[in-house]
Write a protein that holds these residues in place. Structure first.
Motif, PDB file in Angstrom:
ATOM      1  N   THR A  78      19.585  82.673  64.868  1.00 31.63           N
ATOM      2  CA  THR A  78      19.818  81.324  64.354  1.00 31.63           C
ATOM      3  C   THR A  78      20.711  80.485  65.261  1.00 31.63           C
ATOM      4  OG1 THR A  78      21.734  82.081  63.068  1.00 31.63           O
ATOM      5  CG2 THR A  78      19.576  82.159  61.985  1.00 31.63           C
ATOM      6  N   PHE A  79      21.022  80.984  66.464  1.00 33.47           N
ATOM      7  CA  PHE A  79      21.889  80.270  67.409  1.00 33.47           C
ATOM      8  C   PHE A  79      23.221  79.878  66.778  1.00 33.47           C
ATOM      9  CE2 PHE A  79      17.460  79.096  68.726  1.00 33.47           C
ATOM     10  CZ  PHE A  79      17.417  79.892  69.843  1.00 33.47           C
ATOM     11  N   GLU A  80      23.750  80.789  65.953  1.00 37.33           N
ATOM     12  CA  GLU A  80      25.061  80.623  65.308  1.00 37.33           C
ATOM     13  C   GLU A  80      25.104  79.435  64.357  1.00 37.33           C
ATOM     14  OE1 GLU A  80      28.428  80.965  67.927  1.00 37.33           O
ATOM     15  OE2 GLU A  80      27.322  82.227  69.336  1.00 37.33           O
ATOM     16  N   ALA A 132      28.071  71.049  62.987  1.00 37.85           N
ATOM     17  CA  ALA A 132      27.842  72.349  62.360  1.00 37.85           C
ATOM     18  C   ALA A 132      27.808  73.481  63.380  1.00 37.85           C
ATOM     19  CB  ALA A 132      26.526  72.326  61.574  1.00 37.85           C
ATOM     20  N   LEU A 133      27.397  73.180  64.603  1.00 34.37           N
ATOM     21  CA  LEU A 133      27.280  74.196  65.642  1.00 34.37           C
ATOM     22  C   LEU A 133      28.617  74.340  66.368  1.00 34.37           C
ATOM     23  CD1 LEU A 133      23.821  73.113  67.071  1.00 34.37           C
ATOM     24  CD2 LEU A 133      24.275  75.068  65.592  1.00 34.37           C
ATOM     25  N   TRP A 135      29.346  75.789  69.134  1.00 31.95           N
ATOM     26  CA  TRP A 135      29.283  75.857  70.594  1.00 31.95           C
ATOM     27  C   TRP A 135      28.867  74.546  71.256  1.00 31.95           C
ATOM     28  CZ3 TRP A 135      24.265  74.810  72.103  1.00 31.95           C
ATOM     29  CH2 TRP A 135      23.269  75.035  71.146  1.00 31.95           C
ATOM     30  N   PHE A 136      28.386  73.587  70.491  1.00 34.32           N
ATOM     31  CA  PHE A 136      27.895  72.335  71.082  1.00 34.32           C
ATOM     32  C   PHE A 136      28.920  71.228  70.876  1.00 34.32           C
ATOM     33  CE2 PHE A 136      25.157  68.576  71.491  1.00 34.32           C
ATOM     34  CZ  PHE A 136      24.497  68.902  72.665  1.00 34.32           C
ATOM     35  N   PRO A 137      29.194  70.417  71.929  1.00 35.25           N
ATOM     36  CA  PRO A 137      30.193  69.340  71.797  1.00 35.25           C
ATOM     37  C   PRO A 137      29.819  68.350  70.702  1.00 35.25           C
ATOM     38  CG  PRO A 137      29.648  69.730  74.115  1.00 35.25           C
ATOM     39  CD  PRO A 137      28.665  70.525  73.308  1.00 35.25           C
ATOM     40  N   ARG A 138      30.811  67.995  69.916  1.00 34.73           N
ATOM     41  CA  ARG A 138      30.557  67.045  68.827  1.00 34.73           C
ATOM     42  C   ARG A 138      30.288  65.657  69.396  1.00 34.73           C
ATOM     43  NH1 ARG A 138      32.959  67.006  62.937  1.00 34.73           N
ATOM     44  NH2 ARG A 138      31.713  65.302  62.097  1.00 34.73           N
ATOM     45  N   ALA A 139      29.282  65.007  68.815  1.00 29.82           N
ATOM     46  CA  ALA A 139      28.870  63.696  69.315  1.00 29.82           C
ATOM     47  C   ALA A 139      29.624  62.584  68.606  1.00 29.82           C
ATOM     48  CB  ALA A 139      27.375  63.513  69.111  1.00 29.82           C
ATOM     49  N   SER A 140      29.853  61.499  69.337  1.00 24.64           N
ATOM     50  CA  SER A 140      30.399  60.287  68.725  1.00 24.64           C
ATOM     51  C   SER A 140      29.249  59.492  68.119  1.00 24.64           C
ATOM     52  CB  SER A 140      31.120  59.453  69.776  1.00 24.64           C
ATOM     53  OG  SER A 140      30.194  58.969  70.744  1.00 24.64           O
TER      54      SER A 140
END
Length: 338
Positions: free
Chosen positions: A42-44, A103-104, A106-111
């Motif tokens: 589920t890619f975390e 929610a992820l 590992w991925f940078p949070r977007a503005s």
């Protein structure tokens, strides 16, 4: 005599708690391994997951597809969902992400500006071939022409040969595995309808409810079953031991001892045996895992062992207290009716 009786009680509790501690630790290990295995699929992504395999099989009007794509992004935003598209086959080794609420991990949070931008940043996975080429020579042969990486991030579990991730922008969505953190059929059908308007067709769907993933994990189920059976044996063993002391409880209650006093005395008096046996069992399980797996225990493993000790002691104490209460209370009521 009282000292010998307390030593005997603690010996019995330590002996049985030793095995309960071993099996409790194994159950906690297996739960941790099952969750880690699930993260690879589920890619975390947290929560209940649906994976849709979509393929491009027909041409659609570009404006209609673009409109459907914007509707999809708005729907994901409004429902607090996240979407990860992973390529397969001969496609580019990339992952497309739309995660407006972070929610992820590992991925940078977007503005808010990034979410609706026509261009999207590319992040290379640390340790990948592309990241090494970029750090050594400044080239990225597997990225689209003219795209410059924004930075480097840690790859999620299950990333495989994927080289980078990119936020979904205005570019048409490709064939791939679409991973969404929902199993709500209404939401899944709505998302499928929007993808079909983009010219994509479903080839398969797989749901990953958290509870079902645990139930269908053989190692976790076996360890839970063994732990339940071991607690059943411990309950029977402790019950027989306390039943043999029922006459003592009856005599002391007739002499004025209250049930709460007898309960407290035996719970506190039995804690050394429960704690010692549980700690020894958990430590033994750590040695067994390290020896059988031929691995060195990490700080995270010691945290797992510490949690196992707490669980084993708490469950053992609650079970011991419950049996004590039943035996003492039943004997007390017999004396009242005598």
């Amino acid at each position: 005599m009282l000292v010998n009786q307390r030593l005997s009680m603690n010996y019995r509790l330590a002996f049985s708690s030793l095995f309960l501690g071993v099996l409790t630790a194994f159950m906690v290990w297996s739960l941790q391994w099952a969750l880690e295995s699930r993260k690879e699929a589920t890619f975390e992504m947290p929560g209940n997951i649906t994976v849709l395999r979509m393929v491009e099989d027909r041409m659609v009007i570009a404006d209609d597809a673009g409109s459907a794509q914007e509707e999809l992004k708005a729907y994901i935003y409004d429902r607090s969902l996240a979407l990860v598209i992973s390529s397969y086959g001969d496609g580019r080794p990339k992952m497309l992400v739309y995660d407006p609420h972070g929610a992820l991990p590992w991925f940078p949070r977007a503005s808010s500006v990034d979410l609706y931008s026509a261009t999207s940043a590319v992040y290379l996975f640390r340790g990948s071939f592309s990241e090494r080429r970029w750090s050594e020579s400044g080239t990225t042969p597997l990225l689209p022409k003219g795209v410059v990486p924004e930075g480097v991030i840690s790859a999620p579990r299950g990333v495989g040969n994927h080289q980078y991730s990119r936020r979904i922008g205005w570019d048409p969505l490709p064939s791939g595995n679409y991973t969404i953190n929902t199993i709500d059929l209404t939401q899944v059908r709505h998302i499928l309808g929007l993808l079909q308007r983009m010219g994509l067709t479903e080839q398969g769907a797989q749901m990953h409810p958290l509870v079902m993933d645990m139930i269908l994990n053989p190692l976790f189920v076996v360890t839970v079953l063994l732990l339940v059976l071991s607690h059943t044996c411990a309950v029977g063993y402790w019950w027989l031991y306390l039943h043999g002391r029922a006459h003592e409880f009856g005599v002391r209650s007739r002499c004025g001892a209250r049930p709460t006093d007898l309960l407290w005395e035996n719970v506190v008096g039995g804690l050394p045996g429960l704690v010692t046996g549980s700690v020894a069992g958990v430590i033994l399980s750590g040695f067994l895992v390290a020896a059988i797996g031929q691995v060195t225990l990490t700080p995270g493993n010691f945290q797992t062992l510490a949690g196992s000790v707490v669980i084993a002691v708490v469950v053992g104490t609650v079970t011991w207290s419950t049996i004590l209460y039943i035996v003492i209370r039943s004997r007390y009521e017999v004396n009242l009716n005598a």
